[in-house]
Design a protein around this motif. Structure first.
Motif, short mmCIF file in Angstrom:
data_model
loop_
_atom_site.label_atom_id
_atom_site.label_comp_id
_atom_site.label_asym_id
_atom_site.label_seq_id
_atom_site.Cartn_x
_atom_site.Cartn_y
_atom_site.Cartn_z
N LYS A 1 -3.11 1.93 -3.86
CA LYS A 1 -2.61 3.27 -3.57
C LYS A 1 -3.32 3.99 -2.44
O LYS A 1 -2.95 5.11 -2.10
N ASP A 2 -4.37 3.40 -1.86
CA ASP A 2 -5.06 4.10 -0.76
C ASP A 2 -5.58 3.10 0.27
O ASP A 2 -5.69 1.90 0.00
N GLY A 3 -5.89 3.62 1.45
CA GLY A 3 -6.25 2.78 2.58
C GLY A 3 -7.56 2.03 2.41
O GLY A 3 -7.67 0.86 2.78
N LYS A 4 -8.57 2.70 1.84
CA LYS A 4 -9.88 2.03 1.68
C LYS A 4 -9.78 0.84 0.74
O LYS A 4 -10.35 -0.22 1.00
N THR A 5 -9.04 1.02 -0.36
CA THR A 5 -8.85 -0.09 -1.29
C THR A 5 -8.07 -1.21 -0.62
O THR A 5 -8.36 -2.40 -0.81
N LEU B 1 -1.34 8.22 3.60
CA LEU B 1 -2.17 7.75 2.48
C LEU B 1 -3.39 8.64 2.33
O LEU B 1 -3.85 9.23 3.31
N PRO B 2 -3.97 8.74 1.12
CA PRO B 2 -5.20 9.52 0.96
C PRO B 2 -6.39 8.84 1.64
O PRO B 2 -6.44 7.62 1.74
N GLU B 3 -7.31 9.66 2.14
CA GLU B 3 -8.59 9.23 2.74
C GLU B 3 -8.44 8.60 4.12
O GLU B 3 -9.09 8.99 5.07
N ASP C 1 -5.34 7.05 6.76
CA ASP C 1 -3.89 6.86 6.87
C ASP C 1 -3.53 5.43 7.28
O ASP C 1 -4.39 4.62 7.66
N VAL D 1 0.86 -1.19 0.00
CA VAL D 1 0.00 0.00 0.00
C VAL D 1 0.90 1.23 0.00
O VAL D 1 1.53 1.55 1.02
N GLU D 2 0.97 1.91 -1.13
CA GLU D 2 1.88 3.06 -1.30
C GLU D 2 1.29 3.99 -2.36
O GLU D 2 0.92 3.54 -3.44
N ASP D 3 1.19 5.30 -2.04
CA ASP D 3 0.54 6.21 -3.00
C ASP D 3 1.52 6.93 -3.93
O ASP D 3 1.08 7.64 -4.84
#
Length: 234
Positions: free
Chosen positions: A35-39, A58-60, A62, A10-12
Motif C-alpha cells: 500500500k505504500d512506496g517504501k514497502t 501514494l503515502p510517504e 509517490d 502498489v495501490e493505497d
C-alpha cells in the motif's frame, strides 16, 4: 501458465487493491500487493517480478519517486502507472521516469488485464533489452553490478554503493540537470538527508576519477541553485 508470473501491485485504496489483485489472480498471476512506496521498494529488492503496477498518489513516497528508484537498479521490469491524474504533463512525466504504460482511473478491468498481458510478454523477451551494466568515461570503465572502476592500465578502484548509484543516475540523465531533491529521493531513499556539501564531495571524487583537469570539468558539473549534470559526447 506453467510457471506463475509475478506482479508487484502498489495501490493505497483498499477496494481497488482487492479488486485488481483478485482479477489478476483469476488470470493466473501471482500478486504481491502493498500500500505504500517504501514497502514497495523493500519488496522489490527482495523478490523478482515480471511487472509492477504502480499507483501515483501514494503515502510517504509517490509512484514517480518509486519508479525512478527502481529504474536505477533495473531498467527491464515493465512498470504500469495507475493514476487519477489525466493531464498530458503527468503522462509525459510518468514516461520520463521510466514507465512503460499509463492507465487513468477510473479504468476498465478488462483493459487493465489486456495491458498487463502485453507488458508481461515484453518482460519475458527482456533478453533483447540491455540493462546499463557498464559505462566508459574517457579511458576508465564503470561496472555498476560489481561496484568497480577499471582504469586503462587494468587497475581497479572499488566504488561504494552510493557512488555507483549516483554515477548511474547522472549517466542515465546524461546532459540533463538533476536536482538535489531527485538525488535525495533516488540515491539516499530519504533514509539520511545528506547536506549539499556531502553531494558536492561525491562530485569532487568523480572529478578526481575522471576529469583530465579537475578545475575545468568536462563531465561532472555543479549547476548553482539546481543540482548536478553529467555531460558526455558519446
Amino acid at each position: 501458465m506453467s510457471q506463475k508470473l509475478r506482479i508487484l501491485l502498489v495501490e493505497d485504496e483498499d477496494h481497488l487493491l482487492d479488486a485488481i489483485k483478485l482479477n489478476l489472480e483469476l488470470e493466473g498471476y501471482k500478486v504481491h500487493a502493498v500500500k505504500d512506496g517504501k514497502t514497495a521498494l523493500k519488496v522489490f529488492k527482495e523478490e523478482r517480478f515480471n511487472l509492477i503496477i504502480l499507483d501515483v498518489m501514494l503515502p510517504e513516497m509517490d509512484g514517480f519517486q518509486v519508479c525512478e528508484t527502481i529504474r536505477l537498479e533495473n531498467t527491464e521490469v515493465p512498470i504500469l502507472f495507475l493514476t487519477a491524474k489525466n493531464t498530458s504533463e503527468d503522462r509525459v512525466l510518468g514516461l520520463k521516469k521510466g514507465a512503460d504504460d499509463y492507465l487513468v482511473k477510473p479504468f476498465n478491468l478488462e483493459e487493465l488485464i489486456l495491458r498487463v498481458g502485453i507488458l508481461v510478454k515484453r518482460s519475458l523477451k527482456s533478453d533483447d533489452l540491455k540493462e546499463l551494466n557498464s559505462y566508459k568515461i574517457g579511458d576508465k570503465t564503470i561496472y555498476f553490478n560489481s561496484f568497480e572502476l577499471k582504469h586503462d592500465d587494468g587497475t581497479i578502484t572499488p566504488l561504494t554503493k552510493k557512488e555507483t548509484m549516483l554515477l548511474k543516475l547522472l549517466i542515465e540523465r546524461k546532459n540533463d540537470a538533476v536536482s538535489r531533491e531527485q538525488i535525495l529521493e533516488t540515491v539516499w531513499n530519504y533514509d539520511v538527508y545528506p547536506s549539499t556539501r556531502t553531494i558536492d564531495n561525491f562530485i569532487l571524487t568523480f572529478r578526481k576519477y575522471f576529469e583530465p583537469d579537475q578545475k575545468n570539468p568536462v563531465y561532472f558539473h555543479s549547476i548553482r541553485g539546481v543540482g548536478y549534470k553529467f555531460t558526455d559526447s558519446h
